[in-house]
Design a protein around this motif. Structure first.
Motif, mmCIF file in Angstrom:
data_model
loop_
_atom_site.group_PDB
_atom_site.id
_atom_site.type_symbol
_atom_site.label_atom_id
_atom_site.label_comp_id
_atom_site.label_asym_id
_atom_site.label_seq_id
_atom_site.Cartn_x
_atom_site.Cartn_y
_atom_site.Cartn_z
ATOM 1 N N GLN A 5 0.824 -1.206 0.000
ATOM 2 C CA GLN A 5 0.000 0.000 0.000
ATOM 3 C C GLN A 5 0.863 1.263 0.000
ATOM 4 O O GLN A 5 0.509 2.272 -0.612
ATOM 5 N N THR A 166 -12.570 -0.125 10.022
ATOM 6 C CA THR A 166 -12.949 -0.949 8.869
ATOM 7 C C THR A 166 -13.958 -2.023 9.256
ATOM 8 O O THR A 166 -14.591 -2.624 8.391
ATOM 9 N N ARG A 177 -8.905 2.644 8.757
ATOM 10 C CA ARG A 177 -8.524 3.260 7.480
ATOM 11 C C ARG A 177 -8.348 4.755 7.710
ATOM 12 O O ARG A 177 -9.280 5.444 8.116
ATOM 13 N N THR A 179 -7.330 8.377 5.931
ATOM 14 C CA THR A 179 -7.246 9.047 4.641
ATOM 15 C C THR A 179 -6.671 10.441 4.838
ATOM 16 O O THR A 179 -7.184 11.232 5.635
ATOM 17 N N SER A 187 -5.234 6.984 1.019
ATOM 18 C CA SER A 187 -5.683 6.176 2.153
ATOM 19 C C SER A 187 -4.729 5.032 2.441
ATOM 20 O O SER A 187 -4.058 4.532 1.536
ATOM 21 N N VAL A 189 -4.433 1.493 5.408
ATOM 22 C CA VAL A 189 -5.063 0.724 6.493
ATOM 23 C C VAL A 189 -3.986 0.244 7.446
ATOM 24 O O VAL A 189 -2.948 -0.282 7.018
#
Length: 246
Positions: A5, A166, A177, A179, A187, A189
């Protein structure tokens, strides 16, 4: 998962520091917590694109090694170092499987690190790896989402961030999460470990003098927006710092 991510975020991560929460609370607060680094060696774990690595090198750290699990983040950090050479070294690495270093460091940094451990055993392993890498009497400074953050309370959205559950749980706590309200928004997690998870794992690794330190709003932030603007921040602090000693 965290490597992937953050590989996708890459250079956009640098933009986080311009958001009000970072600019007027997190950055000045964390720099003040760590304090004077002149003549000291610093290990920056989960260094991202190297913001704090560069900042502490500018402030007089003799040696600075930044490590991140994301190859893309490290590439951005290295490109910034090439553009403006400060003498910071970066490498890709996983804090849960940290290599041994030739020499121990005076100071360890972990900005949003332990919240990526999926279980207590991994959290403790990360802590032991950091403890092994620091000199006796050295300091370890952490910054994390506050374990007491109330997801039904005032939000940090006016300061540039949205944080929502979440609905998933791991052993250390719920998944969250977050952002960054950039254009476009970014974003990621992570987990939200319970306070006792941090404390038990750090102590089990050999750290002592654990002290939770609240973030405040800088004078510049009050001047820029007015004191009333920060009421939600004070009512429901989104982040909290932690310091401990080897």
């Amino acid at each position: 998962m965290s490597a992937q991510q953050y590989d996708e975020i890459g250079e956009a991560y640098e933009g986080f520091k311009a958001l009000p929460l970072e600019q007027y609370s997190v950055v000045p607060g964390f720099l003040a917590l760590v304090g004077d680094v002149r003549g000291k060696s610093v290990l920056d774990l989960a260094c991202g694109t190297g913001f704090y690595s560069r900042e502490f090198k500018r402030r007089g750290a003799t040696e600075l090694l930044g490590i991140d699990i994301s190859g893309e983040m490290v590439s951005v950090a290295q490109a910034l170092e090439e553009r403006d050479p400060l003498g910071v070294r970066y490498e890709v690495g996983d804090a849960s499987d940290l290599r041994a270093f030739d020499q121990q460091f005076d100071i360890g940094l972990a900005v949003q690190l332990l919240n990526y451990a999926e279980d207590i055993a991994t959290t403790e392993r990360m802590c032991r790896n950091v403890h092994r890498s620091l000199k006796p009497g050295g300091d370890f400074f952490l910054l994390n989402q506050s374990p007491d953050f109330d997801f039904d309370g005032p939000t940090p959205e006016k300061y540039g961030f949205r944080s929502v559950l979440t609905g998933e749980q791991v052993e250390t706590g719920p998944k969250v999460r977050t952002t960054a309200l950039l254009d476009p928004p970014v974003s990621f997690v992570a987990n939200l470990p319970r306070r006792e998870v941090y404390e038990k794992c750090l102590r089990a690794a050999g750290f002592s003098e654990l002290t939770w330190v609240p973030l405040t709003v800088s004078e510049a932030g009050v001047r820029e927006f007015g004191a009333d603007h920060w009421a939600d921040f004070h009512a429901n602090p989104p982040l909290e710092m932690l310091r401990c000693r080897v």
